[in-house]
Write a protein that holds these residues in place. Structure first.
Motif, short mmCIF file in Angstrom:
data_model
loop_
_atom_site.label_atom_id
_atom_site.label_comp_id
_atom_site.label_asym_id
_atom_site.label_seq_id
_atom_site.Cartn_x
_atom_site.Cartn_y
_atom_site.Cartn_z
N VAL A 41 39.83 -10.33 -19.22
CA VAL A 41 40.59 -9.09 -19.34
C VAL A 41 41.52 -9.01 -18.14
O VAL A 41 41.06 -8.98 -16.99
N ILE A 42 42.81 -9.04 -18.41
CA ILE A 42 43.82 -8.95 -17.35
C ILE A 42 44.49 -7.59 -17.46
O ILE A 42 44.98 -7.22 -18.53
N VAL A 43 44.50 -6.85 -16.36
CA VAL A 43 45.16 -5.55 -16.35
C VAL A 43 46.48 -5.69 -15.62
O VAL A 43 46.51 -5.98 -14.42
N ARG A 80 42.28 2.60 -10.52
CA ARG A 80 42.52 2.93 -11.92
C ARG A 80 42.59 1.66 -12.78
O ARG A 80 42.02 1.61 -13.88
N ALA A 81 43.26 0.63 -12.27
CA ALA A 81 43.38 -0.62 -13.02
C ALA A 81 42.02 -1.23 -13.31
O ALA A 81 41.74 -1.71 -14.41
N LEU A 82 41.14 -1.21 -12.32
CA LEU A 82 39.81 -1.80 -12.51
C LEU A 82 38.98 -0.99 -13.51
O LEU A 82 38.29 -1.55 -14.36
N GLY A 85 40.23 -1.71 -16.87
CA GLY A 85 39.78 -3.04 -17.24
C GLY A 85 38.33 -3.06 -17.66
O GLY A 85 37.96 -3.75 -18.62
N LEU A 86 37.48 -2.33 -16.95
CA LEU A 86 36.07 -2.26 -17.33
C LEU A 86 35.90 -1.70 -18.73
O LEU A 86 35.05 -2.15 -19.50
N ASP A 87 36.72 -0.71 -19.08
CA ASP A 87 36.66 -0.14 -20.43
C ASP A 87 37.02 -1.17 -21.49
O ASP A 87 36.53 -1.12 -22.62
N ALA A 88 37.88 -2.13 -21.12
CA ALA A 88 38.34 -3.13 -22.08
C ALA A 88 37.38 -4.32 -22.19
O ALA A 88 37.48 -5.10 -23.15
N GLY A 175 29.12 6.01 -11.30
CA GLY A 175 30.45 6.54 -11.55
C GLY A 175 31.58 5.53 -11.42
O GLY A 175 32.75 5.93 -11.28
N ARG A 176 31.26 4.24 -11.44
CA ARG A 176 32.27 3.18 -11.35
C ARG A 176 33.10 3.30 -10.06
O ARG A 176 32.65 3.85 -9.07
N TYR A 177 34.32 2.78 -10.13
CA TYR A 177 35.19 2.83 -8.94
C TYR A 177 35.73 4.25 -8.75
O TYR A 177 36.09 4.92 -9.73
N GLU A 178 35.78 4.68 -7.50
CA GLU A 178 36.36 5.98 -7.17
C GLU A 178 37.48 5.76 -6.16
O GLU A 178 37.39 4.87 -5.30
N PRO A 179 38.56 6.55 -6.22
CA PRO A 179 39.68 6.38 -5.29
C PRO A 179 39.22 6.56 -3.85
O PRO A 179 38.59 7.56 -3.51
N PHE A 180 39.52 5.57 -3.01
CA PHE A 180 39.15 5.67 -1.60
C PHE A 180 40.08 4.80 -0.77
O PHE A 180 39.63 3.96 0.01
#
Length: 282
Positions: A41-43, A80-82, A85-88, A175-180
């Motif tokens: 999966v490439i985002v 956001r991209a990751l 991508g995880l959703d895909a 909660g997966r990746y969070e903005p930081f």
């Protein structure tokens, strides 16, 4: 070899990436692996130059495994991209890869074997290179063992983000990746450890990490210092570090962020790369 391996390769790409580097990153992580991913999966995080778009089309057309390219209309950043991508990804396990690094041929076979033993996340060491991946200039050796990883996470990122292989279910629990800022991977690792996830590292450098000009300059400045202080506050809030550890880290890591790039390079090589792990924003 594990013939029943089922995992996705997750690789984000943005306008600043190089088409030739992307080709090498993809082929080393798919074509050259002793254990290939089930899918890739490439985002594409926003518009990209013609050369990069052409390379993505070639990969999609010629890849020996199924490729899904998720094209975001605007650049939305790595976090956001990751998550997109995880959703895909259709597989329960995901292997991370960056568009300018190189995987060694046995990387996924060795990580997958440990995931099969029950680990939720397995990282590896990295060998840094500047131009030629066959001529690394230094290693980033991560801590090995649950106790060492947890202790080290109180002061440094215990995982090399581009090397991670993890279960999506473990990320879902925190909660997966969070903005930081540029430390979304450090914060993810801390939350996984705090949640009781079973984590481990392979000390061997199974990923070759491209270090570009200005890497140490990008690790500094007031913006990075503020992000560092915010991260320390978040770690203190969830009880991952004590008040004393928080004060020490704010002082020492803030000072590191504000040092000249030349001095940061010396300190990083001496105290991080040689025996302690760093991260892309370390």
């Amino acid at each position: 070899m594990h013939t029943n391996a089922t995992f996705s390769l997750l690789l984000p790409v943005y306008a600043g990436d190089n088409a030739e580097f992307l080709r090498l990153a993809f082929e080393s992580s798919v074509n050259d692996q002793t254990l290939r991913p089930t899918e890739a999966v490439i985002v594409q995080d926003g518009p990209v130059p013609v050369e990069l778009a052409t390379e993505l089309e070639r990969i999609e057309r010629e890849s020996p495994i199924p490729v899904t390219i998720v094209r975001l209309p605007t650049n939305q950043g790595l976090t956001r991209a990751l998550n997109v991508g995880l959703d895909a990804c259709t597989q329960p396990v995901v292997a991370r890869m960056d568009a300018d690094d190189v995987s060694r041929p046995d990387r996924f076979e060795r990580q997958w074997a440990m995931l099969c033993d029950g680990f939720d996340l397995v990282g590896t060491g990295m060998a840094e290179f500047e131009h030629d991946p066959t001529r690394p200039v230094s290693d980033r050796i991560p801590p090995v063992g649950a106790e060492r990883i947890r202790n080290h996470a109180r002061t440094h990122n215990p995982f090399n983000h581009p090397t991670m292989m993890y279960r999506i279910s473990a990320l879902d629990r925190v909660g997966r990746y969070e903005p930081f800022g540029k430390m979304e991977d450090y914060w993810l690792g801390v939350r996984l450890i705090a949640s009781g996830a079973w984590v481990e590292n392979i000390a061997d450098p199974l990923v070759l990490y491209r270090v570009g000009a200005g890497a140490f300059a990008r690790r500094g400045g007031w913006r990075e210092a503020r992000t560092e202080w915010k991260l320390q506050g978040a770690m203190r809030k969830i009880g991952f570090i004590t008040r004393g550890e928080y004060l020490r880290n704010v002082l020492m890591k803030g000072a590191y962020r504000l040092m000249p790039a030349s001095l940061k390079r010396v300190l990083f090589r001496r105290f991080v790369s040689g025996g302690l792990p760093g991260d892309r924003a370390a």
